[in-house]
Design a protein around this motif. Sequence first.
Motif, PDB file in Angstrom:
ATOM      1  N   ARG A   1      -5.169  -0.305  -4.577  1.00 35.60           N
ATOM      2  CA  ARG A   1      -4.550  -1.617  -4.395  1.00 35.60           C
ATOM      3  C   ARG A   1      -5.633  -2.670  -4.603  1.00 35.60           C
ATOM      4  NH1 ARG A   1      -1.174   1.547  -4.772  1.00 35.60           N
ATOM      5  NH2 ARG A   1       0.707   1.881  -3.514  1.00 35.60           N
ATOM      6  N   PRO A   2      -5.754  -3.219  -5.808  1.00 33.73           N
ATOM      7  CA  PRO A   2      -6.900  -4.073  -6.141  1.00 33.73           C
ATOM      8  C   PRO A   2      -7.072  -5.283  -5.246  1.00 33.73           C
ATOM      9  CG  PRO A   2      -5.208  -4.165  -7.859  1.00 33.73           C
ATOM     10  CD  PRO A   2      -4.849  -3.033  -6.961  1.00 33.73           C
ATOM     11  N   GLU A   3      -5.997  -5.983  -4.906  1.00 37.20           N
ATOM     12  CA  GLU A   3      -6.154  -7.180  -4.078  1.00 37.20           C
ATOM     13  C   GLU A   3      -6.669  -6.828  -2.687  1.00 37.20           C
ATOM     14  OE1 GLU A   3      -2.713  -9.622  -3.949  1.00 37.20           O
ATOM     15  OE2 GLU A   3      -2.624  -9.924  -6.124  1.00 37.20           O
ATOM     16  N   ASP A   4      -6.109  -5.783  -2.106  1.00 33.29           N
ATOM     17  CA  ASP A   4      -6.562  -5.364  -0.784  1.00 33.29           C
ATOM     18  C   ASP A   4      -7.996  -4.846  -0.856  1.00 33.29           C
ATOM     19  OD1 ASP A   4      -4.068  -5.990   0.244  1.00 33.29           O
ATOM     20  OD2 ASP A   4      -3.297  -3.950   0.010  1.00 33.29           O
ATOM     21  N   ALA A   5      -8.307  -4.110  -1.913  1.00 34.20           N
ATOM     22  CA  ALA A   5      -9.656  -3.560  -2.067  1.00 34.20           C
ATOM     23  C   ALA A   5     -10.691  -4.673  -2.160  1.00 34.20           C
ATOM     24  CB  ALA A   5      -9.722  -2.673  -3.302  1.00 34.20           C
ATOM     25  N   GLU A   6     -10.396  -5.702  -2.942  1.00 38.21           N
ATOM     26  CA  GLU A   6     -11.362  -6.788  -3.101  1.00 38.21           C
ATOM     27  C   GLU A   6     -11.509  -7.604  -1.821  1.00 38.21           C
ATOM     28  OE1 GLU A   6     -13.549  -7.171  -5.577  1.00 38.21           O
ATOM     29  OE2 GLU A   6     -12.685  -5.228  -6.098  1.00 38.21           O
ATOM     30  N   ASP A   7     -10.424  -7.775  -1.092  1.00 35.07           N
ATOM     31  CA  ASP A   7     -10.530  -8.461   0.191  1.00 35.07           C
ATOM     32  C   ASP A   7     -11.402  -7.658   1.153  1.00 35.07           C
ATOM     33  OD1 ASP A   7      -9.301 -10.617   2.126  1.00 35.07           O
ATOM     34  OD2 ASP A   7      -9.151  -8.708   3.188  1.00 35.07           O
ATOM     35  N   ALA A   8     -11.219  -6.338   1.148  1.00 35.73           N
ATOM     36  CA  ALA A   8     -12.021  -5.480   2.015  1.00 35.73           C
ATOM     37  C   ALA A   8     -13.496  -5.544   1.629  1.00 35.73           C
ATOM     38  CB  ALA A   8     -11.508  -4.045   1.950  1.00 35.73           C
ATOM     39  N   TRP A   9     -13.772  -5.533   0.340  1.00 41.01           N
ATOM     40  CA  TRP A   9     -15.165  -5.618  -0.113  1.00 41.01           C
ATOM     41  C   TRP A   9     -15.793  -6.952   0.319  1.00 41.01           C
ATOM     42  CZ3 TRP A   9     -18.841  -2.486  -1.658  1.00 41.01           C
ATOM     43  CH2 TRP A   9     -18.502  -1.212  -2.149  1.00 41.01           C
ATOM     44  N   ALA A  10     -15.051  -8.027   0.223  1.00 38.83           N
ATOM     45  CA  ALA A  10     -15.576  -9.327   0.647  1.00 38.83           C
ATOM     46  C   ALA A  10     -15.915  -9.317   2.139  1.00 38.83           C
ATOM     47  CB  ALA A  10     -14.560 -10.424   0.337  1.00 38.83           C
ATOM     48  N   ARG A  11     -15.065  -8.703   2.924  1.00 41.95           N
ATOM     49  CA  ARG A  11     -15.324  -8.617   4.360  1.00 41.95           C
ATOM     50  C   ARG A  11     -16.549  -7.736   4.639  1.00 41.95           C
ATOM     51  NH1 ARG A  11     -10.693  -9.995   7.677  1.00 41.95           N
ATOM     52  NH2 ARG A  11      -8.909 -10.580   6.383  1.00 41.95           N
TER      53      ARG A  11
END
Length: 243
Positions: A226-236
């Motif tokens: 899930r790219p959007e969730d993955a990128e949000d997680a990486w930012a966090r």
Amino acid sequence: MSERAIVTEWIDVEVGGAVMSTYLARPEAPGAYPGVIVGHEIYGQHESALAAAERLAALGVTVLVPDLFHRTESRARLDWTAEGRERGLELLRTLGRADVVADISACIEELNRRNATAVGMVGFSAGGHVAYYAATQLPLNVVAAFYPGWLTNTEIPLSTPEPTIEFTSGITGRVLLFFGGLDPLIDAQARAELGKAFSDNGIDHELVVYEDAPHGFVYPGRDWYRPEDAEDAWARLVNLLRG
């Protein structure tokens, strides 16, 4: 943390007289950097875990990906198939708590030898469980775990004889956990139990739930990515490492 050139190599880390093959990713420029240990999934030192290490290294971190299955099958790299999953679960069942403490302690020593300014751990799935348990036993300044399973039950040797959650009071660093709301392995009750354990013990923590995400949502190349969730997680995660 800005993106920077990195170098990678395989190194041997001694654990109890044996050799554990470990993937090292670090910034190319000399200097003292934070250290991070990456706990891999049941699929072993898969390309996805190595890519995660490289992404972290590009932020200005020295990263080690230890071979958690080295006692049974050195440098296992399993396919994302039913057969690979079954073999990975078999390997996971050979991993005990003393093994985790020995392996992660050796990595901490290696990072300290490389002048790490601090040492934390990031784990994915089973590796998230490893990271969680390691944080209860060892001096890790931060721990981030993506969809760590079996923390509240006794279904694998690593969570016996008592569930790993019962060791939560030993955690001394900050904790960041990521879950998918559609993950059948870690339901809402288990997440609530974890949140209560952190709060009861006064541990600085954050639990992030992506309601429409399944287990394993962070790695590209899979149907459940899930790219959007993955990128949000990486930012966090980046914010956590920035401290």
